[in-house]
Design a protein around this motif. Structure first.
Motif, PDB file in Angstrom:
ATOM      1  N   ALA A  53      -6.420   7.444   1.596  1.00 12.01           N
ATOM      2  CA  ALA A  53      -6.007   6.947   0.236  1.00 12.01           C
ATOM      3  C   ALA A  53      -7.341   7.109  -0.713  1.00 12.01           C
ATOM      4  CB  ALA A  53      -5.760   5.382   0.334  1.00 12.01           C
TER       5      ALA A  53
ATOM      6  N   SER B 248       0.809  -1.209   0.081  1.00 17.35           N
ATOM      7  CA  SER B 248      -0.053  -0.083   0.057  1.00 17.35           C
ATOM      8  C   SER B 248       0.791   1.026  -0.016  1.00 17.35           C
ATOM      9  CB  SER B 248      -1.103  -0.136   1.268  1.00 17.35           C
ATOM     10  OG  SER B 248      -1.838  -1.185   1.192  1.00 17.35           O
ATOM     11  N   ARG B 249       1.918   1.366   0.650  1.00 16.15           N
ATOM     12  CA  ARG B 249       2.864   2.242   0.544  1.00 16.15           C
ATOM     13  C   ARG B 249       3.478   2.511  -0.681  1.00 16.15           C
ATOM     14  NH1 ARG B 249       3.779   0.580   6.108  1.00 16.15           N
ATOM     15  NH2 ARG B 249       5.536  -0.732   5.311  1.00 16.15           N
TER      16      ARG B 249
ATOM     17  N   PRO C 111      -0.094   4.235  -3.403  1.00 22.80           N
ATOM     18  CA  PRO C 111      -0.883   5.113  -2.435  1.00 22.80           C
ATOM     19  C   PRO C 111      -2.249   5.070  -3.102  1.00 22.80           C
ATOM     20  CG  PRO C 111       1.565   6.199  -2.991  1.00 22.80           C
ATOM     21  CD  PRO C 111       1.323   4.988  -4.024  1.00 22.80           C
TER      22      PRO C 111
END
Length: 337
Positions: free
Chosen positions: A78, A37-38, A41
């Motif tokens: 997000a 997820s990082r 984004p």
């Protein structure tokens, strides 16, 4: 440029991590999901699943709403970056109370979260469209919701080993999650013969009838009031997996009328989700349906719209006094209109 746009490797890794996490929710797959997820984004789906998993103790994930809140914050951020309106609506629904204002006691915290999850899923699920699981082969949104609901409570520690009796909060949460699992499962029944579809519907209707025969002062934490909300919602939105009821003996030609009758009767027995739905749509394009359904749900009705309005006000006032954090807001909106 080429005919096909090449997907970035970060996106591919994100959905690979997402598929692995859904298949086996553990601390390890969550760590991999966070890393993915990082790196990508735009992805909010992983944060959403992780937040909900901690809220309902899905799989091997412990019950930890505080930790879940952190993931929900990340999911919202997000989603906002990605411009996703679906997620915004989902959280508006998920953050509404979904209890029962007739209760003299209260549900376990796990049960409250399962009820909120089921009610929000119902309002935001579409069998035809993918809103969450968009890039996992052979998987649709029903897999996402089914995983969370079916394995809710699995992360709660058992005393006495694997084959010990389930803790009271897990048993209660499971009972209140069943209507929403049935809703997802019953879509597959649309492929069956008509008599098999009727059998499935009759099981749901049996649960609703038990609710309809329950007095408002007889509601307990064991009362399966979400069957009424689920069935009513399905009918007012076209039938969902229960379309077979359309035209059935004892039902109105417009199946939505039956749905609103069920919603009224569920709200009267304290179901907050049903009550909120009535308040939100009371002054709308379906007002006449709601009024007519009220006249068929209550006896000696002379002015359906006026009497329905006052009944809603009374129920919202009672709900506000009994753990319904949204009742005052809905009441103010109803009176203002």
């Amino acid at each position: 440029m080429g005919l096909f746009k090449k997907e970035p490797p970060e996106k591919k890794m994100y959905w690979k991590a997402f598929a692995a996490m859904m298949k086996k929710p553990t601390e390890e797959t969550f760590t991999a999901m966070e890393e993915a997820s990082r790196a990508w984004p735009e992805g909010w789906q992983g944060y959403l699943f992780m937040g909900l998993a901690y809220d309902v103790a899905c799989g091997k994930i412990p019950f930890d709403p505080e930790k879940g809140a952190g993931y929900h914050k990340l999911a919202k951020e997000a989603g906002q970056k990605a411009g996703n309106d679906w997620l915004k609506v989902f959280y508006e629904c998920y953050e509404e109370a979904a209890g029962n204002f007739r209760l003299k006691e209260d549900y376990y915290p796990l049960t409250k979260n399962v009820r909120r999850l089921g009610a929000a899923m119902l309002f935001n699920y579409s069998q035809e469209e993918k809103h969450v699981v968009t890039d996992v082969a052979l998987k649709k949104d029903d897999s996402f919701w089914r995983e969370l609901l079916f394995h809710a409570g699995d992360g709660v520690p058992r005393k006495g080993g694997l084959f010990s009796s389930l803790p009271a909060d897990v048993l209660e949460a499971g009972r209140h999650g069943e209507p929403f699992l049935a809703y997802l499962n019953d879509f597959s029944n649309l492929k069956l013969e008509e008599n098999e579809q009727i059998k499935a519907v009759d099981k749901i209707y049996k649960h609703y009838n038990a609710l309809a025969k329950t007095g408002k002062n007889e509601i307990t934490t064991e009362t399966e009031d979400m069957y009424g909300y689920m069935l009513g919602y399905a009918l007012i939105t076209g039938g969902g997996p229960y379309q077979i009821l359309n035209g059935r003996q004892g039902f109105y030609q417009d199946i939505r009328i039956n749905g609103w009758i069920i919603i009224w009767k569920s709200a009267y027995r304290g179901n907050m989700s049903a009550l909120h739905l009535l308040a939100q749509f009371f002054n709308s394009e379906v007002t006449e349906l709601i009024d007519f359904a009220f006249s068929k749900s209550y006896s000696n009705v002379k002015d359906a719209h006026e009497e329905a309005y006052y009944e809603l006000v009374i129920m919202l006032e009672e709900a506000a006094k009994n753990k319904d954090e949204d009742a005052d807001r809905l009441l103010a909106e109803l009176v203002r209109k």
